[in-house]
Design an enzyme around this catalytic site. Sequence first.
Site, PDB file in Angstrom:
ATOM      1  N   HIS A   1       0.826  -1.207   0.000  1.00  0.00           N
ATOM      2  CA  HIS A   1       0.000   0.000   0.000  1.00  0.00           C
ATOM      3  C   HIS A   1       0.862   1.261   0.000  1.00  0.00           C
ATOM      4  CE1 HIS A   1       0.857   1.026   4.194  1.00  0.00           C
ATOM      5  NE2 HIS A   1       0.715  -0.257   4.471  1.00  0.00           N
TER       6      HIS A   1
ATOM      7  N   GLU B   1      -2.048  -7.122   7.845  1.00  0.00           N
ATOM      8  CA  GLU B   1      -0.679  -6.939   8.326  1.00  0.00           C
ATOM      9  C   GLU B   1      -0.460  -7.698   9.632  1.00  0.00           C
ATOM     10  OE1 GLU B   1       2.315  -6.758   7.940  1.00  0.00           O
ATOM     11  OE2 GLU B   1       2.942  -4.675   7.732  1.00  0.00           O
TER      12      GLU B   1
END
Length: 191
Positions: free
Chosen positions: A13, A84
Amino acid sequence: MTYPASRCVLVRHGETEWSLDGRHTGRTDLPLLSEGQAQARSLRPALAAFTFAAVLTSPLLRARETAALAGLDHGLVVDPDLAEWDYGAYEGITTTQIREGRPGWDLFTDGVPEGESADDVAERVDRVIARVRAVPGDVACVAHSHVLRVLAARWIGLDPSVGRSLVLDPAAFCELGWDRGHPVVHSWNRH
């Protein structure tokens, strides 16, 4: 055993407030900064060179937003296993701050209190890899630095701690694939 000729493209990202500051951002759902949005849009031309049979993304906003801005939002599938690393008690603080109270601390060796170990993350990404390898065609995985670093290590059959040596910048992408039947890293940390 035969292996597909398909590729797995990892996309990290774009920049967030916490990634800019070096703060561990696991499950906190932060949006991209305007710079992160621009970074994600800048991926579009390079990623357009691929024809993806599937696009998997972390459920977190920063990854989903990156996928959309990079042109990967058609047929997007949210995969919780791409979230994550759960930083537990270390969420939102930097490595330097952690080492003030725990000298020598290493995420990949020590894990985190109230969070995940490298082996926990490896277990999740091994499931992702199995799903990716079952797709007849190229697959993009849009997610986060540490989880993608572990995924790359596991793709080539190495211990998850090898991810420590695979730095991945915001809005960078990597290509995993095959060479003579062996899983390989074709390119890393491209912009």
